[in-house]
Design an enzyme around this catalytic site. Structure first.
Site, PDB file in Angstrom:
ATOM      1  N   TYR A 198      23.562 -13.609  14.192  1.00  0.00           N
ATOM      2  CA  TYR A 198      22.663 -14.738  14.461  1.00  0.00           C
ATOM      3  C   TYR A 198      22.570 -14.944  15.972  1.00  0.00           C
ATOM      4  O   TYR A 198      22.494 -13.973  16.715  1.00  0.00           O
ATOM      5  CB  TYR A 198      23.167 -15.983  13.710  1.00  0.00           C
ATOM      6  N   LYS A 203      14.957  -9.003 -14.459  1.00  0.00           N
ATOM      7  CA  LYS A 203      14.194  -7.893 -13.884  1.00  0.00           C
ATOM      8  C   LYS A 203      14.805  -7.487 -12.544  1.00  0.00           C
ATOM      9  O   LYS A 203      14.897  -6.290 -12.222  1.00  0.00           O
ATOM     10  CB  LYS A 203      12.735  -8.314 -13.697  1.00  0.00           C
ATOM     11  N   ALA A 209      -5.721  -5.492 -27.191  1.00  0.00           N
ATOM     12  CA  ALA A 209      -6.638  -5.396 -26.048  1.00  0.00           C
ATOM     13  C   ALA A 209      -6.201  -6.338 -24.935  1.00  0.00           C
ATOM     14  O   ALA A 209      -7.037  -6.856 -24.189  1.00  0.00           O
ATOM     15  CB  ALA A 209      -8.066  -5.703 -26.500  1.00  0.00           C
TER      16      ALA A 209
END
Length: 759
Positions: free
Chosen positions: A42, A97, A198
């Site tokens: 930092y 995920k 679809a």
């Protein structure tokens, strides 16, 4: 056994709420222990990379984590199986995920849940935060908005963007389609295809199939209202792409007659046996609705033995699993700093996945799935998720396609070095555990647990049973206490309880006692003593395995290792030609599994016994399809001026002479054995140079046990063991007071032990 819904709910909530909450965290990648480290990380040191990036934006990839950071972004409007649950409720899915990205490809992820349903505002938010990331994975966004969101972000951002719900299934099923058509000997341009569904996934899949060669006029697509045809006025732009002039076909049953391929991305059970029978010769059926496919796999192959079936389920062959694609597609895209994921890259992934399924399958994959020989055919048209080769096939193919299509900003110059880097990114510690669990699950065994009156053991049994690792769990102990524990802790588990002390088991006890007495009466054992011993859980459980009434026995939770091992040796005994057993611990680390022996049995092994321990350990390691690289440890390096080091030196000399092809060396200190570069610089003659040691043989029990206990105490490395080496049948003794995870791991390995012995 199918999980009880209430049990699954409770366990899932507990899994996610355990400290720290959630499934992902941020870990520093640089040193931070000193004040100097912090001044570099930092202020004031951090100003230097900031100035470099301000001068040249490309340097952001050099000085920050952007190049290995993906955002998994959603608004929670179409979460699989849950629907529009909103941004906040979708966070556990996005964290999941993120976890998959990390464990399969080493990619770091921030999950971003945006509470915005307006597509335009959603796009603005994503664009505003995009500079943070090297790529964006859109997830669980409802159609038709998902199409426009992805299209806009791809065109307006200069980093890879992909909506995995659309393209992930398309890529994996596209590879499966190519291989299925190849196998049945048909021409992709001639096949007639019917698509049920679809939505976003179905539209994207069918677009991919067209790119692979399926003619548009040979595709009939159905949504919930019927066939997509030009006479309908309710079709959005995406659906109009697949509308046909034919309006006389009333339903799916009429359309599917004489068709070659059925693609299901709709609802379970919609494909009837009658429909399947009406399809053309060698039909291809991708029933990808989850959790219930459009037609049950077993029913389909029974009705049409010539059918090739793929589903979204892991318990059937040919699982269309997105994890075969998205981790490696983003890996390749990030590694060349691609400005987008284009069609060329997606098709390269399709071809790479398809090609891999045609290659000879490594023994390690056969072992994981408990198959003698997996080969390209009706039950193997796409690779298995646990195939380690995926990252080295798919990621390079995607990277190369990015370079060839002109969207790569950092081309790869040395493909061999790149492949090595890919393997180094893998989280081997978790992958190894998943592999052995998957292998055990393919052929579960009957396991007897001697310490049935302990909650941790019963909870482990529940997990093993629910996961399909143990077929018939048997627990020994007081029946009333065990049932009370099950009730008090709301455990949902089906098991067999046997109390050796109960009158109803007296006949079995007498039978077992006679067997033990006849074996050991010349060693001072009386029939009375044999009956007393058979009342103990350890002796009774060991005899069940000895007599083939169970496949493996697990004990050790309640008593010391030596006290628990003695009944196993008395009843089951050592394998032929084995003079002494030994214990081996498996440590699951980032550098791969490490095998430590002897950590449990022989206090001060002789040189000959050390050699036997090394050979037994090598035999087990080969069973995992891992080449044994053995380091014989000592407190000195190649210096035989002490009793201990001299013993180790003699062992190495014997092994070099008797087993010249075995990769073994010593005597070595642990730090040299673990550091191949240090070893090469100081002892370039060692057989372990350029060979990472994975088996570590300790000169005595004290050093082995202390090392293992110290590592176990740190709590940041998963362990399996001790694995008993040299037993005649599968009998394993856990460390006293092992935790649930350790019990599950050892029991899983005992199932694999039983599988190997039976084969």
């Amino acid at each position: 056994m199918r999980k009880n819904i209430n049990s699954l709910r409770e366990e899932s909530l507990n899994y996610h709420s355990q400290f720290p909450s959630g499934k992902i965290q941020i870990s520093p990648t640089k040193k931070y222990s000193s004040q100097r480290d912090l001044s570099l990380a930092y202020s004031p040191g951090v100003a230097e990379p900031c100035k470099e990036i301000a001068r040249s934006s490309k340097k952001v990839y050099k000085y920050t984590s952007k190049g290995n950071l993906v955002a998994v972004i959603t608004n929670g409007s179409a979460v699989l199986g849950l629907g529009n649950i909103g941004a906040l409720a979708s966070k556990p899915v996005m964290e999941g995920k993120a976890l998959l990205f990390k464990i399969f490809s080493g990619i770091d992820v921030f999950d971003i849940e945006i509470d915005e349903s307006d597509p335009e505002k959603f796009i603005d938010v994503v664009k505003a935060i995009a500079p943070t990331f090297g790529g964006i994975n859109l997830e669980d966004i409802k159609a038709p908005e998902a199409f426009e969101i992805e299209r806009r972000l791809k065109s307006e951002l200069n980093i890879p963007v992909m909506h995995d719900d659309q393209h992930g299934t398309a890529i994996i099923s596209g590879a499966a389609l190519l291989n299925a058509i190849t196998y049945v000997g048909k021409n992709i341009q001639d096949i007639k295809m019917v698509v049920s569904g679809a939505g976003a996934a179905a539209i994207s899949c069918t677009r991919t199939y067209k790119q692979l060669g399926v003619k548009p006029e040979n595709i009939l697509m159905f949504d919930s209202k019927g066939l997509l045809h030009f006479s309908r006025t309710d079709l959005n732009q995406e659906k109009k792409e697949f509308a046909v002039n034919t309006s006389w076909i009333k339903n799916l049953e009429e359309a599917i007659k004489k068709s070659d391929v059925f693609i299901g991305l709709s609802i379970g059970g919609i494909l009837t046996p009658k429909m399947l029978k009406s399809m053309a010769k060698d039909p291809i059926v991708f029933a990808m609705a989850n959790p219930d496919p459009e037609i049950d796999y077993n029913l389909a192959v029974k009705i049409r033995p010539d059918v090739i079936v793929a589903t979204g389920r892991s318990d059937y062959p040919n699982q269309v699993n997105n994890v075969l694609g998205f981790p490696y597609i983003f890996r390749g895209a990030l590694d060349v700093q691609a400005s987008m994921i284009n069609d060329e890259m997606k098709l390269a992934a399709v071809q790479a996945i398809a090609s891999l399924a045609k290659e000879p399958v490594p023994e390690q994959v056969n072992i994981v799935y408990n198959k003698k020989n997996i080969f390209f055919g009706k039950e193997y048209i796409i690779p298995k998720p646990f195939d380690n080769r995926l990252i080295t096939r798919v990621a390079p193919a995607v990277a190369k396609a990015a370079m060839d299509s002109g969207v790569a900003r950092n081309p790869i110059l040395d493909w061999k070095i790149y492949q090595e880097k890919l393997l180094d990114r893998m989280g081997y510690e978790s992958k190894m555990l998943r592999m052995i669990q998957n292998r055990a699950r393919t052929n579960p065994k009957k396991v007897v647990f001697c310490n049935g009156e302990e909650y941790d053991v019963l909870k482990s049994v529940q997990i093993l049973s629910e996961e399909g690792i143990v077929s018939i769990p048997i627990v020994l102990g007081n029946e009333d206490r065990i049932k009370r524990l099950i009730h008090e802790n709301n455990l949902d588990v089906e098991l067999i309880i046997i109390d050796p002390e109960k009158e109803k088991n007296r006949e079995k006890l007498e039978y077992y006692a006679n067997i033990l007495w006849k074996r050991r009466n010349r060693k001072g054992l009386t029939l009375y003593d044999a009956k007393i011993r058979m009342r103990t859980n350890d002796h009774f459980g060991a005899m069940m395995v000895d007599q083939g009434e169970a496949d493996a026995v697990i004990t050790g939770y309640s008593r010391s290792f030596s006290l628990s091992l003695r009944p196993m040796l008395e009843v089951i005994g050592r394998a032929d030609s084995i003079h002494k057993t030994a214990g081996m611990m498996i440590l699951l680390t980032k550098r791969g599994p490490l095998f430590l022996a002897d950590t449990a049995v022989i206090p001060n092994p002789t040189s000959e016994e050390l050699a036997r321990i090394a050979l037994m350990a090598a035999h087990v390691v080969k069973g995992f399809d891992i080449e044994p690289h053995i380091a014989m440890l000592s407190f000195q390096n190649f210096s035989s001026n002490s009793k201990t080091s001299s013993k180790v030196s003699q062992t190495v000399a014997f092994l070099h002479k008797k087993y010249p092809d075995l990769i073994v060396d010593g005597e070595l200190q642990p730090d040299f054995a673990l550091n191949e570069f240090l070893l090469a610089s100081k002892f370039p003659f060692s057989k372990l140079v350029k060979k990472r040691a994975n088996i570590f043989i300790f000169p005595n029990l004290e050093s082995g046990n202390l090392t293992y206990k110290f590592i176990r105490g740190l709590g940041n490395i998963q362990t399996i063991g001790p694995v008993m080496l040299g037993m005649r049948k599968p009998a394993h003794v856990m460390q006293m007071q092992s935790n649930i995870e350790e019990i599950v791991n050892l029991a899983t390995l005992s199932v694999i032990d039983a599988q190997i012995r039976k084969n």
